[in-house]
Design a protein around this motif. Structure first.
Motif, PDB file in Angstrom:
ATOM      1  N   ALA A 169      46.253  53.428   3.859  1.00  0.00           N
ATOM      2  CA  ALA A 169      45.982  54.576   4.968  1.00  0.00           C
ATOM      3  C   ALA A 169      46.886  54.385   6.124  1.00  0.00           C
ATOM      4  CB  ALA A 169      44.562  54.351   5.386  1.00  0.00           C
ATOM      5  N   TYR A 170      47.250  53.231   6.460  1.00  0.00           N
ATOM      6  CA  TYR A 170      48.181  52.917   7.741  1.00  0.00           C
ATOM      7  C   TYR A 170      49.544  53.263   7.140  1.00  0.00           C
ATOM      8  CZ  TYR A 170      44.458  50.884  10.555  1.00  0.00           C
ATOM      9  OH  TYR A 170      43.356  50.722  11.267  1.00  0.00           O
ATOM     10  N   ASP A 171      50.004  53.011   5.773  1.00  0.00           N
ATOM     11  CA  ASP A 171      51.216  53.523   5.475  1.00  0.00           C
ATOM     12  C   ASP A 171      51.779  54.888   5.695  1.00  0.00           C
ATOM     13  OD1 ASP A 171      51.962  50.647   4.824  1.00  0.00           O
ATOM     14  OD2 ASP A 171      51.052  51.007   2.943  1.00  0.00           O
ATOM     15  N   ILE A 172      50.679  55.710   5.076  1.00  0.00           N
ATOM     16  CA  ILE A 172      50.780  57.041   5.164  1.00  0.00           C
ATOM     17  C   ILE A 172      50.405  57.887   6.422  1.00  0.00           C
ATOM     18  CG2 ILE A 172      50.771  56.843   2.634  1.00  0.00           C
ATOM     19  CD1 ILE A 172      48.018  58.198   2.758  1.00  0.00           C
ATOM     20  N   ALA A 173      49.916  57.083   7.286  1.00  0.00           N
ATOM     21  CA  ALA A 173      49.329  57.984   8.539  1.00  0.00           C
ATOM     22  C   ALA A 173      50.507  57.859   9.695  1.00  0.00           C
ATOM     23  CB  ALA A 173      48.134  57.197   9.099  1.00  0.00           C
ATOM     24  N   GLU A 174      50.445  59.016  10.223  1.00  0.00           N
ATOM     25  CA  GLU A 174      51.429  59.132  11.499  1.00  0.00           C
ATOM     26  C   GLU A 174      50.625  58.941  12.735  1.00  0.00           C
ATOM     27  OE1 GLU A 174      52.112  63.169  13.883  1.00  0.00           O
ATOM     28  OE2 GLU A 174      53.697  63.122  12.100  1.00  0.00           O
ATOM     29  N   LYS A 175      49.226  58.930  12.525  1.00  0.00           N
ATOM     30  CA  LYS A 175      48.276  58.701  13.917  1.00  0.00           C
ATOM     31  C   LYS A 175      46.988  58.377  13.231  1.00  0.00           C
ATOM     32  CE  LYS A 175      47.263  61.900  16.778  1.00  0.00           C
ATOM     33  NZ  LYS A 175      47.189  62.647  17.775  1.00  0.00           N
ATOM     34  N   ILE A 176      46.353  57.174  13.577  1.00  0.00           N
ATOM     35  CA  ILE A 176      44.969  57.065  13.522  1.00  0.00           C
ATOM     36  C   ILE A 176      44.158  56.816  14.681  1.00  0.00           C
ATOM     37  CG2 ILE A 176      43.401  55.447  12.429  1.00  0.00           C
ATOM     38  CD1 ILE A 176      45.253  54.730  10.182  1.00  0.00           C
ATOM     39  N   GLU A 177      43.170  57.510  14.895  1.00  0.00           N
ATOM     40  CA  GLU A 177      42.770  57.680  16.508  1.00  0.00           C
ATOM     41  C   GLU A 177      41.236  57.537  16.347  1.00  0.00           C
ATOM     42  OE1 GLU A 177      43.615  60.054  20.415  1.00  0.00           O
ATOM     43  OE2 GLU A 177      43.478  61.384  18.604  1.00  0.00           O
ATOM     44  N   PRO A 178      40.477  56.555  16.884  1.00  0.00           N
ATOM     45  CA  PRO A 178      39.017  56.629  16.718  1.00  0.00           C
ATOM     46  C   PRO A 178      38.348  57.123  18.058  1.00  0.00           C
ATOM     47  CG  PRO A 178      39.938  54.353  17.843  1.00  0.00           C
ATOM     48  CD  PRO A 178      41.105  55.031  17.399  1.00  0.00           C
ATOM     49  N   SER A 179      37.304  57.678  18.051  1.00  0.00           N
ATOM     50  CA  SER A 179      36.687  58.370  19.179  1.00  0.00           C
ATOM     51  C   SER A 179      36.221  57.082  20.049  1.00  0.00           C
ATOM     52  CB  SER A 179      35.256  58.856  18.717  1.00  0.00           C
ATOM     53  OG  SER A 179      34.405  58.074  18.095  1.00  0.00           O
ATOM     54  N   PRO A 180      35.930  57.168  21.323  1.00  0.00           N
ATOM     55  CA  PRO A 180      35.269  56.371  22.230  1.00  0.00           C
ATOM     56  C   PRO A 180      34.266  55.108  21.529  1.00  0.00           C
ATOM     57  CG  PRO A 180      35.519  58.307  23.408  1.00  0.00           C
ATOM     58  CD  PRO A 180      35.928  58.780  21.858  1.00  0.00           C
ATOM     59  N   ASP A 181      33.227  55.914  21.016  1.00  0.00           N
ATOM     60  CA  ASP A 181      32.195  54.820  20.412  1.00  0.00           C
ATOM     61  C   ASP A 181      32.506  54.456  19.200  1.00  0.00           C
ATOM     62  OD1 ASP A 181      32.117  57.153  18.968  1.00  0.00           O
ATOM     63  OD2 ASP A 181      29.978  57.802  19.106  1.00  0.00           O
ATOM     64  N   GLY A 182      33.592  54.667  18.556  1.00  0.00           N
ATOM     65  CA  GLY A 182      33.969  54.025  17.437  1.00  0.00           C
ATOM     66  C   GLY A 182      33.312  54.395  16.129  1.00  0.00           C
ATOM     67  N   ARG A 183      32.662  55.559  16.402  1.00  0.00           N
ATOM     68  CA  ARG A 183      31.921  56.294  15.083  1.00  0.00           C
ATOM     69  C   ARG A 183      32.796  57.315  14.097  1.00  0.00           C
ATOM     70  NH1 ARG A 183      27.548  55.540  18.463  1.00  0.00           N
ATOM     71  NH2 ARG A 183      25.939  54.232  17.438  1.00  0.00           N
ATOM     72  N   ILE A 184      34.018  57.754  14.679  1.00  0.00           N
ATOM     73  CA  ILE A 184      34.633  58.702  14.145  1.00  0.00           C
ATOM     74  C   ILE A 184      36.050  58.233  14.010  1.00  0.00           C
ATOM     75  CG2 ILE A 184      35.394  61.223  14.231  1.00  0.00           C
ATOM     76  CD1 ILE A 184      32.336  60.964  13.756  1.00  0.00           C
ATOM     77  N   TRP A 185      36.700  58.649  13.079  1.00  0.00           N
ATOM     78  CA  TRP A 185      38.258  58.203  13.075  1.00  0.00           C
ATOM     79  C   TRP A 185      38.885  59.408  12.442  1.00  0.00           C
ATOM     80  CZ3 TRP A 185      40.198  53.006  14.048  1.00  0.00           C
ATOM     81  CH2 TRP A 185      39.191  52.144  14.375  1.00  0.00           C
ATOM     82  N   LYS A 186      39.874  59.933  13.061  1.00  0.00           N
ATOM     83  CA  LYS A 186      40.835  61.005  12.760  1.00  0.00           C
ATOM     84  C   LYS A 186      41.900  60.487  12.265  1.00  0.00           C
ATOM     85  CE  LYS A 186      38.608  64.695  15.358  1.00  0.00           C
ATOM     86  NZ  LYS A 186      38.721  65.763  16.228  1.00  0.00           N
ATOM     87  N   ILE A 187      42.415  60.885  11.143  1.00  0.00           N
ATOM     88  CA  ILE A 187      43.709  60.509  10.738  1.00  0.00           C
ATOM     89  C   ILE A 187      44.825  61.746  10.292  1.00  0.00           C
ATOM     90  CG2 ILE A 187      44.827  59.339   8.677  1.00  0.00           C
ATOM     91  CD1 ILE A 187      42.175  57.858   8.289  1.00  0.00           C
ATOM     92  N   ARG A 188      45.729  61.581  11.056  1.00  0.00           N
ATOM     93  CA  ARG A 188      46.870  62.687  10.720  1.00  0.00           C
ATOM     94  C   ARG A 188      48.084  61.984   9.722  1.00  0.00           C
ATOM     95  NH1 ARG A 188      48.571  67.513  12.635  1.00  0.00           N
ATOM     96  NH2 ARG A 188      50.938  67.656  12.567  1.00  0.00           N
ATOM     97  N   LEU A 189      48.255  62.644   8.683  1.00  0.00           N
ATOM     98  CA  LEU A 189      49.180  62.158   7.815  1.00  0.00           C
ATOM     99  C   LEU A 189      50.736  62.474   8.067  1.00  0.00           C
ATOM    100  CD1 LEU A 189      47.722  62.721   4.271  1.00  0.00           C
ATOM    101  CD2 LEU A 189      47.307  60.833   5.824  1.00  0.00           C
ATOM    102  N   LYS A 190      51.642  61.358   7.512  1.00  0.00           N
ATOM    103  CA  LYS A 190      53.144  61.939   7.899  1.00  0.00           C
ATOM    104  C   LYS A 190      53.408  63.252   7.178  1.00  0.00           C
ATOM    105  CE  LYS A 190      54.198  57.073   8.173  1.00  0.00           C
ATOM    106  NZ  LYS A 190      54.871  55.947   7.525  1.00  0.00           N
ATOM    107  N   GLU A 191      54.459  63.918   7.319  1.00  0.00           N
ATOM    108  CA  GLU A 191      54.982  65.212   6.925  1.00  0.00           C
ATOM    109  C   GLU A 191      55.454  64.997   5.636  1.00  0.00           C
ATOM    110  OE1 GLU A 191      54.049  68.076   8.037  1.00  0.00           O
ATOM    111  OE2 GLU A 191      53.778  67.969  10.063  1.00  0.00           O
ATOM    112  N   ASN A 192      55.351  65.754   4.465  1.00  0.00           N
ATOM    113  CA  ASN A 192      56.136  65.735   3.294  1.00  0.00           C
ATOM    114  C   ASN A 192      56.014  64.514   2.366  1.00  0.00           C
ATOM    115  OD1 ASN A 192      57.221  68.346   4.117  1.00  0.00           O
ATOM    116  ND2 ASN A 192      58.780  67.238   5.495  1.00  0.00           N
TER     117      ASN A 192
END
Length: 550
Positions: free
Chosen positions: A84-107
């Motif tokens: 997941a970290y290899d292909i992610a442009e950004k990994i962002e957790p919510s302040p309470d650590g319950r929600i993790w949003k992942i945005r992938l690299k392009e193409n």
């Protein structure tokens, strides 16, 4: 030119000799000067190319991130697939650590040219969780919901915050949905894609060869030129598989393979070819786990303290592991995150002082040279049986422990068990007084399975049957504490409690030994959570160099 020839032939023999010597010296000096200037004005940098072959015990069968469980399969997964970290442009957790949003690299693409999207990650998580997959990762992903937000965005929702979720996410290697979505999970193990994988990592599958028996003997990977990060420097990464260590070492000695790994220190003595070792640290440790419910003497802290302070761990590491390991003082190995450095200062006690403490506690020597104590009008011997698997370095360790403890009058009976199944059954039923065994932590260093009181009985892994409410509370709090600083303080407090209670005699953490010839560079020792992680950064290993201007 004619004039020069006349002059040359007019020279005497001695003058001609001097001329040749002077000319030779000028050429050599010029070459040396050129070389010095070249070396000073350029530098060697890694260059692509070459092939490298590693030997392994076993063979591939499930090179699939959802299914891989053997060391061979997991190693190949880390080369062919991306996490997941290899292909992610950004990994962002919510302040309470319950929600993790992942945005992938392009193409992003798979190695067959198909586009990689967030659907692939959602699919991977869901198949790990599917009971029909029987994935070894299922427990780690239990209760986590994966939701697609867009083609390159998704979110992972946890029921409760989990402090170690980044490590869990780092172990998520993605499978291609377009390959497996039409295959029922129960039939995944029958798919040819488990040995001919299509991934998105730095290397892609090229070919394999089988023996007539069906055993996969060789396996070839090649650098994937379209990798979304840096292309691997070693062009061809090959593997040869063996059924025993003897054949593995013989193949290295004959130059058929360039590396072998996971061998014991004793095996190094059989290597005849020049080599270098890389000692990887693992989050593991071996200890003598004490079952106080089986032996009344072990209930007394003075006895457990004697066992703890009589041994010289450095001596044990040097003799049982030939120096390929480090001492362990508690449930977190040295060099791992959250290790309490204060535990390093523990020292051994003299035989005299330990004997005096045992005498004072009523454990007196009998006429046979061992101690005993009258408890409720019954003579109780200071004696217990130490059970252990029949593994060379553990047998050596047990012999050292027996010799040291018996000097103080503590009688030790060794029970060496040949069968792995017999050890498993003993652990399942907690049928031992003391057990020489190892714990292997996961990448998160979560101690719940090994030290929480709810895990004292099968299928839990708390083989010391440790029960301390303060320790339980800290273990539970640590798991949900997403504040790094306060979590560290809780870890330090937990280690102190366990060290004070002495539920086990911690001994050492063996290294994972990697042996290679001297051609490969860029391979560095580091802390890895499991042997397959030695390939972390394998795309930066190199065999060749090129010189470029500084």
């Amino acid at each position: 030119m004619f004039r020069l020839k006349q002059i040359f032939f007019a020279l005497t023999r001695g003058e001609k000799a001097s001329f040749f010597l002077a000319s030779g010296a000028a050429v050599i000096s010029g070459f040396i000067l050129f070389t010095v200037i070249f070396l000073q004005s350029t530098e060697a940098v890694p260059a692509s190319g070459g092939d490298y072959t590693e030997g392994l015990i076993g063979q591939p069968s499930l090179v699939n991130p959802v299914l891989a469980s053997s060391e061979v399969d997991k190693a190949l997964v880390r080369l062919v697939f991306a996490n997941a970290y290899d292909i992610a442009e950004k990994i962002e957790p919510s302040p309470d650590g319950r929600i993790w949003k992942i945005r992938l690299k392009e193409n992003l693409t798979w190695q067959d040219g198909e586009k990689m999207t967030s659907d692939d990650i959602v699919f991977t998580v869901q198949k790990i969780q599917d009971p029909q997959s029987s994935s070894p990762l299922a427990n780690a992903w239990q209760g986590i919901a994966a939701q697609r937000l867009s083609e390159i965005e998704l979110q992972l929702s946890l029921v409760n915050p989990y402090a170690f979720f980044p490590e869990i996410l780092g172990g998520l290697y993605i499978v291609p949905k377009h390959i497996f979505e039409e295959i029922p999970p129960a039939n995944w193990r029958l798919s040819d894609y488990n040995v001919k994988p299509i991934g998105s990592g730095p290397y892609k599958f090229l070919s394999f060869e089988k023996r007539s028996t069906g055993f996969i003997a060789t396996y070839r990977l090649t650098a994937w030129e379209e990798n979304f990060s840096d292309m691997a420097l070693i062009q061809d990464l090959n593997f040869r598989f063996f059924t025993n260590t003897s054949d593995l070492v013989q193949s290295f000695n004959s130059g058929q393979i360039d590396a072998l790994s996971g061998i014991s220190p004793d095996t190094l003595q059989a290597i005849e070819r020049s080599y270098e070792t890389v000692s990887f640290r693992l989050p593991n440790y071996y200890a003598v786990f004490l079952n106080q419910s089986k032996n009344i003497a072990l209930k007394e802290k003075v006895v457990r303290n004697a066992l703890e302070t009589l041994i010289n761990r450095d001596w044990i590491v040097g003799n049982a592991l030939a120096g390929y390991g480090e001492v362990a003082r508690g449930p977190i190995p040295q060099e791992a995150t959250y290790f309490d450095a204060k535990l390093e200062n523990n020292s051994t006690s003299s035989l005299e002082s330990v004997s005096a403490e045992l005498d004072a506690a009523g454990w007196k020597m009998n006429d046979k040279g061992f101690r005993e104590k009258t408890i409720q009008k019954t003579k109780i011997p200071l004696e217990f049986t130490l059970k252990l698997p029949n593994i060379d370095f553990l047998v050596k360790t047990a012999d050292i422990l027996k010799a040291e403890w018996e000097k103080a009058g503590i009688k030790i009976n060794l029970e060496v068990v040949d069968s792995g199944d017999a050890i498993s059954e003993a652990i399942k039923g907690r049928d031992y007084e003391a057990l020489l065994f190892g714990n292997v932590l996961n990448r998160s260093l979560d101690l719940f399975s090994f030290w929480h009181s709810s895990e004292r009985f099968h299928p839990g892994l708390n083989v010391a049957l440790y029960n301390n409410k303060k320790a339980d509370a800290l273990i539970e709090s640590i798991r949900q504490n997403i504040d790094e600083a306060s979590r560290r303080e809780e870890f330090l407090a937990l280690q102190k409690i366990i060290a004070d209670d002495l539920p086990a005699i911690f001994l050492y953490s063996p290294y994972y030994i990697y042996v290679s010839n001297k051609n490969v560079r860029g391979l560095e020792a580091m802390l890895i959570s499991e042997p397959a992680e030695r390939f972390t950064g394998a795309e930066k290993w190199y065999l060749r160099t090129a010189r470029v201007l500084r």
